[in-house]
Design a protein around this motif. Sequence first.
Motif, PDB file in Angstrom:
ATOM      1  N   SER A 292       0.817  -1.213   0.000  1.00  0.00           N
ATOM      2  CA  SER A 292       0.000   0.000   0.000  1.00  0.00           C
ATOM      3  C   SER A 292       0.849   1.260   0.000  1.00  0.00           C
ATOM      4  O   SER A 292       0.469   2.267  -0.583  1.00  0.00           O
TER       5      SER A 292
ATOM      6  N   ARG B  87      -2.682  -6.122  -8.322  1.00  0.00           N
ATOM      7  CA  ARG B  87      -3.971  -6.217  -7.636  1.00  0.00           C
ATOM      8  C   ARG B  87      -4.218  -4.993  -6.767  1.00  0.00           C
ATOM      9  O   ARG B  87      -5.280  -4.385  -6.804  1.00  0.00           O
ATOM     10  N   GLN B  88      -3.199  -4.624  -5.995  1.00  0.00           N
ATOM     11  CA  GLN B  88      -3.401  -3.499  -5.071  1.00  0.00           C
ATOM     12  C   GLN B  88      -3.463  -2.164  -5.809  1.00  0.00           C
ATOM     13  O   GLN B  88      -4.161  -1.244  -5.385  1.00  0.00           O
TER      14      GLN B  88
ATOM     15  N   ASP C  57      -3.314 -16.095 -11.933  1.00  0.00           N
ATOM     16  CA  ASP C  57      -3.864 -16.854 -10.812  1.00  0.00           C
ATOM     17  C   ASP C  57      -3.993 -15.967  -9.589  1.00  0.00           C
ATOM     18  O   ASP C  57      -4.980 -15.995  -8.877  1.00  0.00           O
ATOM     19  N   ILE C  58      -2.922 -15.201  -9.341  1.00  0.00           N
ATOM     20  CA  ILE C  58      -2.893 -14.393  -8.125  1.00  0.00           C
ATOM     21  C   ILE C  58      -3.601 -13.057  -8.330  1.00  0.00           C
ATOM     22  O   ILE C  58      -4.404 -12.644  -7.515  1.00  0.00           O
ATOM     23  N   ALA C  59      -3.316 -12.395  -9.446  1.00  0.00           N
ATOM     24  CA  ALA C  59      -3.883 -11.056  -9.642  1.00  0.00           C
ATOM     25  C   ALA C  59      -5.323 -11.123 -10.131  1.00  0.00           C
ATOM     26  O   ALA C  59      -6.085 -10.183  -9.960  1.00  0.00           O
TER      27      ALA C  59
ATOM     28  N   LYS D 122       0.983 -17.673 -14.091  1.00  0.00           N
ATOM     29  CA  LYS D 122       0.639 -17.650 -12.667  1.00  0.00           C
ATOM     30  C   LYS D 122       0.311 -16.235 -12.206  1.00  0.00           C
ATOM     31  O   LYS D 122      -0.290 -16.045 -11.157  1.00  0.00           O
TER      32      LYS D 122
ATOM     33  N   ARG E 247      -8.656 -10.809 -12.120  1.00  0.00           N
ATOM     34  CA  ARG E 247      -9.157  -9.835 -13.100  1.00  0.00           C
ATOM     35  C   ARG E 247      -8.332  -8.556 -13.116  1.00  0.00           C
ATOM     36  O   ARG E 247      -8.351  -7.813 -14.085  1.00  0.00           O
ATOM     37  N   ALA E 248      -7.615  -8.282 -12.020  1.00  0.00           N
ATOM     38  CA  ALA E 248      -6.828  -7.048 -11.960  1.00  0.00           C
ATOM     39  C   ALA E 248      -5.745  -7.030 -13.036  1.00  0.00           C
ATOM     40  O   ALA E 248      -5.269  -5.977 -13.435  1.00  0.00           O
TER      41      ALA E 248
ATOM     42  N   ALA F 286       5.217 -13.348  -8.644  1.00  0.00           N
ATOM     43  CA  ALA F 286       4.470 -13.570  -7.405  1.00  0.00           C
ATOM     44  C   ALA F 286       4.164 -12.249  -6.702  1.00  0.00           C
ATOM     45  O   ALA F 286       3.028 -11.994  -6.297  1.00  0.00           O
ATOM     46  N   ASP F 287       5.189 -11.408  -6.565  1.00  0.00           N
ATOM     47  CA  ASP F 287       4.961 -10.117  -5.911  1.00  0.00           C
ATOM     48  C   ASP F 287       4.360  -9.117  -6.890  1.00  0.00           C
ATOM     49  O   ASP F 287       3.626  -8.215  -6.492  1.00  0.00           O
TER      50      ASP F 287
ATOM     51  N   LEU G 204       0.687  -9.222  -6.741  1.00  0.00           N
ATOM     52  CA  LEU G 204       0.152  -8.515  -5.570  1.00  0.00           C
ATOM     53  C   LEU G 204       0.103  -7.017  -5.825  1.00  0.00           C
ATOM     54  O   LEU G 204      -0.871  -6.343  -5.494  1.00  0.00           O
TER      55      LEU G 204
ATOM     56  N   GLN H 245      -6.916  -2.081  -7.242  1.00  0.00           N
ATOM     57  CA  GLN H 245      -7.850  -1.954  -6.128  1.00  0.00           C
ATOM     58  C   GLN H 245      -7.911  -0.500  -5.638  1.00  0.00           C
ATOM     59  O   GLN H 245      -8.940  -0.035  -5.178  1.00  0.00           O
TER      60      GLN H 245
END
Lengths: 304, 370
Positions: free
Chosen positions: B206, B234-235, B258-260, B255, B262-263, B227-228, B231, B238
């Motif tokens: 954030s 996504r944030q 997978d984590i993010a 991948k 729709r973002a 991986a990061d 994140l 968001q």
Amino acid sequence: MSLLDILAHQLLNGLVLGSFYALVALGYTMIFGVIKLLNFAHGDLYMVGGFIGFIVLSAISSVVGGGWFGIFIAMLLSMLAVGFLGVVIERIAYHPMLSAPRLSILITALAVSLVLQNTALALTNGQYTAFRSDLGFGGITLGGLFITYNQMVLVAAAAVLMIALEFFVTHTQYGRAMRAVAVDADMCELLGINVAAVIGVTFFIGSALAAAAGTMAGAYYGSLWYFMGFLIGLKAFTAAVIGGIGSIPGAMLGGLVLGLLEALGTQIPGIGSEWKDVFSFAVLILVLVFKPTGLLGRSEQERM
Amino acid sequence: MGILNKAAAAGAVFVLVAGSAMAQGTLKIGVQVPTTGSEATYGRDMANAVVIAQDEINKAGGVLGKKLTMVIGDSACDPQQAVNAASKLVSQGVAGVVGGYCSGATLPTLKIYGDAKVPFVITASNSTKLIPANPGNAFMINSTGDQQATKATEFLASKGVKTLAIVNEGDAYSQDLANLTRDDWTKAGHKVVAFETANKGEQDYSAIVTAIRAANPDAVFWTAYYADGALLIRQLRQSGYRGVIAVGDGSNSTKLFDIAGRAAEGVYAFSNPIAQFLPAAKAFIKTYKAKFGNAPGPYAPLTYDGMRLLAWAITKAGTTQPAAVIKALASAHNEEWLAGPITFTKHNTLARSNFIVLEDKNNAWIRADK
């Protein structure tokens, strides 16, 4: 974004972050209160909680959906499972060490942490696991501030859990027993309080709170990793120390203070976000040097 | 006829047969890839690509009237093993070598091939450390890190981006790419409005998101791993960020979706040329699947190109004499290969990056450039 908007955003971010810190810090502080142990495996219970929450949600999402309701159920089951795991860990690893020197039990806690981490590592092959849920990105705009529904639910859930805990500790028999054991375990034994059971309940509640935080963090951020508990464990420890370790309101306050300090500290010109951890651990050192009892901690005899 | 004569006749026949075999002859090409160890999957994939190229060339009549045969040297992604493999290939008299996966293992072999004057087409290793160590006989056909920065600058500018935020993760790879991109971007006359470093393994970004929102860039470029990166994406979304998001080749794994989730829609990723996104590679994918049962891996197209480039250079030189072949390789000028045109700089690296750009459409990568 104006400076005011940045501040408002960081206050919000700090609140979210602080909620996670506070939930994990509570377990730290409660366990320290009853058996004077810095449970270094506590952050890993947060990780295990995240994974169990994810497994439960995957299993039930076809029935209840992957929204907050599904996550809520997953969180409850994960809290239950990790709560029992905490009790089992206490029984197997810590209980036989209670009368041993403090250093032995501390080292045992480190070993438990390694066991949990490496079990997760072996099961996941060190890969990141995507925490799939149906959380949208909607929210409301207040002036220049955008608050997502997820953030609201998260902070509210953390607040409810903390209020429930505060009620439990101050208004129930077990809560009273817990506070009494924190003051003097031997005396409690003499007065007929089942100290072992009280310790078990404390581990159950502390671990369950970590699991709640782990599940919510997994859903909110969207991924799980076997090492995710390490850093938050350290941060929660810092939060517990800031609030005064052993003090339950202190852990809540410390979590929020640390979250806000981090969020605002990273926005000071010249201090980039890569200094975030340096910032929080510098605060830890300052507190330990200048006010070792923390914000709400009292004298040595009156923990909790 | 005495026994002696019989023997002589047999000998003569033997000489004849041997002689004709020699006239027809074979040309040995070394393939230096890891076929054991942690990177064996990639090595076998590269060797498979060489097999396809070799079969096609032989079917079309071979090189200088000779059939190509490949000799595999297992580098095992280990410098010591790679040196042994290279010495073995040299002693077997190969006319050239293709391959090279792990840069660390490829580095010490440069001297061995250089001393033996064996032409070496490097098809995957792309560390910039290989460039000064090259004695002149090695040619790199995979784009190097600085070429990704060039491509990123080119592509983002073409999307109308004026202000850029760059986020790395503090490790050598992502920091390097971030610095190179910053230099390229400012050199191109644009502005870098935020340059942030994330803490690896942290879930909450954030602070970075707020810093980026405050700087309000047209685009955000994440130079580290998926991986990061997922994140952060996504944030960012968001928080209501609507600008362009691009990620480096460490994040072009599926991948990321997978984590993010729709973002990640609309996120751009830079990638080395993967077969499924190369219009010219349709037949290659089909042959590969028919022969080996699975889809070609990430370095198959480049390694296929490497083998064909070497064959092309020997044909052009008209001899296997190393100096002539090396000269022919250096003369490559914009011929079209599977992964795009090849022209070499004076350092024997690609003059034009062959990085491609992918875009996330409904959580699948599609080609975004061209």
